[in-house]
Design a protein around this motif. Sequence first.
Motif: not given
Ligand SMILES: [Zn+2]
Length: 307
Positions: A124, A162, A164, A245, A287
């Motif tokens: 991503h 995720d 992020h 994550d 992640g």
């Molecule tokens: Zn991530």
Amino acid sequence: MKTGIITTDTYLNHDTGQDHPERAERVTVVIEHLKKLKSKNLVWKKPTKFDLKYLQLAHDNNYLKSVNDSFPREGVHFLNGDTILSPGSKEATIDAVGSIITAIDGVMKKNFRNAFCAVRPPGHHAEKKKAMGFCVYNNVAVGAYYLLEKYCLSKVAIIDFDVHHGNGTQNIFYNNENVLYISTHQYPYYPGSGAANEKGIKDNVLNIPLAAGTRTHEFLNAYDRVFKKLKNFNPEFILLSAGFDAHKDDPLAQINLESNDYYTLTKRIMTLSKELCEEKLVSILEGGYNLKALQESVNYHVKSLME
Ligand SMILES: [Zn+2]
């Protein structure tokens, strides 16, 4: 009904070197645990070959050529500070994309109800013209284009949980009204993008920034807004950029989810997918860097997919 698990062992040969957080064991622990379930409701598939024209829809041709020229014969090649290629990365990166294609075909042909792709490298952060943050090809973006082109869909939603922001996916679809991109992520944080005012040219992007320290209740509450946007868009298919994550034990971020929160989150997404798009849903690993947390979280995620 069944859940497809799409994976193959070529991810083992994508060697990012010692001490890199995005390492082969991530996928190994996930697969080993899912295999132990010995569930009749899991259908194991390997990625098939696919027409590379779908890769060209998500990425610029010059970028694809430069990546292709960068796979080393030996040793490693740094596409940037943290995105590393080894000789085996060529096959691994293509198989990661091939996995989402295979998963989509399986769902569209009703071989299984939904699917989870256990792959690496993740995708991503990869933009149209740029590798970034361990990501080479944007797997989920190719999947979305595949649905639009091969199956002539006109509304595909991507939910990215995720921790992020998926700058790459946003970059690729920023002006594409056929794709809704929704992300919840720690902010301000890597990769820097994902502010609430980044809404896409066609109002087709929803970013929900979350402060470091966010806990379960607040995180799940944020999904009320996600679901409202999703209902208004009324997708024909849902893709999940499934990063784990945001777990409290993850070393790369500071959001505090518990492993079983991924069960609750997935369950809520599944309920909505039933209402909106006949449960057509494919999830792909992004992640997740604490092996134990990742294994548990994926287990809860897949448990919910199977129900
Ligand atoms: Zn991530």
